[in-house]
Design a protein around this motif. Structure first.
Motif, PDB file in Angstrom:
ATOM      1  N   CYS A   7       0.833  -1.192   0.000  1.00 50.26           N
ATOM      2  CA  CYS A   7       0.000   0.000   0.000  1.00 50.26           C
ATOM      3  C   CYS A   7       0.871   1.247   0.000  1.00 50.26           C
ATOM      4  N   ASP A 132     -13.029 -13.075   0.831  1.00 52.48           N
ATOM      5  CA  ASP A 132     -12.245 -13.753  -0.205  1.00 52.48           C
ATOM      6  C   ASP A 132     -12.439 -15.265  -0.169  1.00 52.48           C
ATOM      7  N   VAL A 229      -5.604  -6.173   5.113  1.00 48.28           N
ATOM      8  CA  VAL A 229      -5.059  -6.547   3.810  1.00 48.28           C
ATOM      9  C   VAL A 229      -4.108  -5.445   3.353  1.00 48.28           C
ATOM     10  N   ASP A 231      -3.503  -3.728   0.831  1.00 48.74           N
ATOM     11  CA  ASP A 231      -4.116  -3.370  -0.453  1.00 48.74           C
ATOM     12  C   ASP A 231      -3.545  -2.035  -0.940  1.00 48.74           C
ATOM     13  N   ARG A 233      -4.823   0.313  -2.327  1.00 50.03           N
ATOM     14  CA  ARG A 233      -5.751   1.437  -2.196  1.00 50.03           C
ATOM     15  C   ARG A 233      -5.784   2.040  -0.796  1.00 50.03           C
ATOM     16  N   ASN A 234      -5.154   1.385   0.175  1.00 49.63           N
ATOM     17  CA  ASN A 234      -5.240   1.850   1.566  1.00 49.63           C
ATOM     18  C   ASN A 234      -4.678   3.267   1.766  1.00 49.63           C
ATOM     19  N   TRP A 239      -9.008   1.644   4.842  1.00 54.74           N
ATOM     20  CA  TRP A 239      -8.175   0.492   4.527  1.00 54.74           C
ATOM     21  C   TRP A 239      -9.048  -0.747   4.372  1.00 54.74           C
ATOM     22  N   VAL A 240      -8.489  -1.787   3.716  1.00 57.79           N
ATOM     23  CA  VAL A 240      -9.250  -3.017   3.483  1.00 57.79           C
ATOM     24  C   VAL A 240      -8.921  -4.047   4.560  1.00 57.79           C
ATOM     25  N   THR A 242     -10.225  -8.216   5.503  1.00 61.02           N
ATOM     26  CA  THR A 242     -10.977  -9.276   4.845  1.00 61.02           C
ATOM     27  C   THR A 242     -11.172 -10.500   5.724  1.00 61.02           C
ATOM     28  N   TYR A 281      -2.194 -10.328  -6.130  1.00 57.16           N
ATOM     29  CA  TYR A 281      -2.639  -9.003  -5.667  1.00 57.16           C
ATOM     30  C   TYR A 281      -2.593  -8.884  -4.136  1.00 57.16           C
ATOM     31  N   ALA A 282      -2.273  -7.697  -3.652  1.00 59.60           N
ATOM     32  CA  ALA A 282      -2.314  -7.376  -2.211  1.00 59.60           C
ATOM     33  C   ALA A 282      -1.662  -8.485  -1.382  1.00 59.60           C
ATOM     34  N   HIS A 284      -2.755 -11.524  -1.110  1.00 56.93           N
ATOM     35  CA  HIS A 284      -3.402 -12.777  -1.492  1.00 56.93           C
ATOM     36  C   HIS A 284      -2.465 -13.981  -1.520  1.00 56.93           C
TER      37      HIS A 284
END
Ligand code: RP5
Ligand code: MG
Ligand code: MG
Length: 303
Positions: A7, A132, A229, A231, A233-234, A239-240, A242, A281-282, A284
């Protein structure tokens, strides 16, 4: 700080201002760090849906209209349930930097400074809960060895392979999101299907698959992880987080019998060999490895 790497360094999107380079600790101190001057960024897509010209239903209100929000609790958004609790801790609600003083207090990222304040392209202030589904099976390679595979999708936003996950929408629970996202992204179920079958037949087929999948998810589901996560985009204020579930197929009778078809925000889908998987991704790849550790190569020839 590894949980926080992508991130900070990773792709965000073109319109994003450059992240402020944090020198020293990323942790929120008792006093505001006078040397921390991150840009403020909330993407226009979060504020208004261009087709309805209204706030998207998945998004919170802007900072100037945030009243009576129940931080660190179960809350409601337009009459629908949203979870504002973090799996990590009770997050701080306060200023991230000097420029925040005198403004509305906002949640602070439990992993510390990211170099951007605002929501970025995330809808919710604070934790943005996702789900997820990792669907696995054993498969035989040409040389006769067994390999664990999982259903992977290629994300349309940055082209990285990923788990077919998605955000828990207001009013939805994790189990519903797991099914919905898998159907949308990996089975293409909510996409327009071939025109030679009637709408009714399509609806029937869809319901049948969803029900079968529901049963399979309920019977085999094992929780693997819940938490932060990494991520891209955080931000400091959004923030994400999951909840990851593993659904393992032992009989080729459910997911294996359907045609995988990328849909929604996925541009490709396949059964991916876990041992060949180097990057996802991220966070994962971490999640997929946690799953792999739970499955040992079966000794008998039955897959
Ligand atoms: C990741 O973003 C989560 O692990 C989940 O896979 C995904 C949710 O966001 P969208 O796929 O809806 O963009 O952080
Ligand atoms: Mg989705
Ligand atoms: Mg998704």
């Amino acid at each position: 700080e590894r949980a926080h790497r992508k991130c900070i360094e990773g792709y965000y999107r073109v319109s994003q201002p450059e992240r402020f380079k944090v020198i020293g600790s990323r942790r929120w101190g008792d006093e505001i760090d006078a040397n921390y001057n991150p840009p403020r960024f909330t993407d226009s897509s979060v504020l208004m849906d261009p087709t309805t010209m209204k706030k998207p239903i998945w998004a919170d209100l802007p900072e100037s209209q945030l009243f009576n929000v129940l931080w660190n609790q179960e809350d409601e958004l337009d009459g629908r349930k949203v979870n504002r609790k973090s799996f990590e801790c009770d997050y701080i609600v306060g200023p991230a930097c000097k420029a925040d003083l005198g403004r509305c207090n906002l949640p602070l990222n439990p992993k510390g400074k990211t170099g951007i304040v605002g929501r970025g392209i995330l809808g919710r202030w604070g934790p943005n809960h996702a789900a997820d589904p990792i669907v696995t099976r054993w498969n035989l390679k040409n040389d006769g060895t067994k390999v664990l595979q999982f259903v992977a999708i290629k994300r349309g936003d940055n082209g990285e392979w990923a788990i077919p996950g998605g955000m828990v929408e207001p009013g939805e629970n994790v189990s519903q999101t797991l099914i919905k996202e898998f159907c949308e992204e990996a089975l293409g179920i909510w996409e327009e299907e071939s025109k030679d079958i009637s709408l009714e037949t399509r609806e029937e087929k869809r319901t049948e698959i969803v029900n079968e999948l529901k049963e399979f998810f309920e019977e085999t589901g094992v929780k693997i992880y819940s938490g932060y996560v990494d991520d891209p985009r955080n931000t400091d204020n959004a923030w994400v987080e999951t909840t990851v579930f593993n659904f393992h197929e032992t009989d080729s009778k459910t997911v294996s019998k359907y045609n995988l078809r990328a849909g929604d925000d996925a541009i490709n889908v396949k059964w991916m060999n876990i041992d060949e998987c180097q990057q996802l991704y991220a966070s994962h790849l971490d999640f997929v490895r946690m799953v792999a550790e739970k499955h040992v190569v079966p000794m008998n020839t039955d897959l």
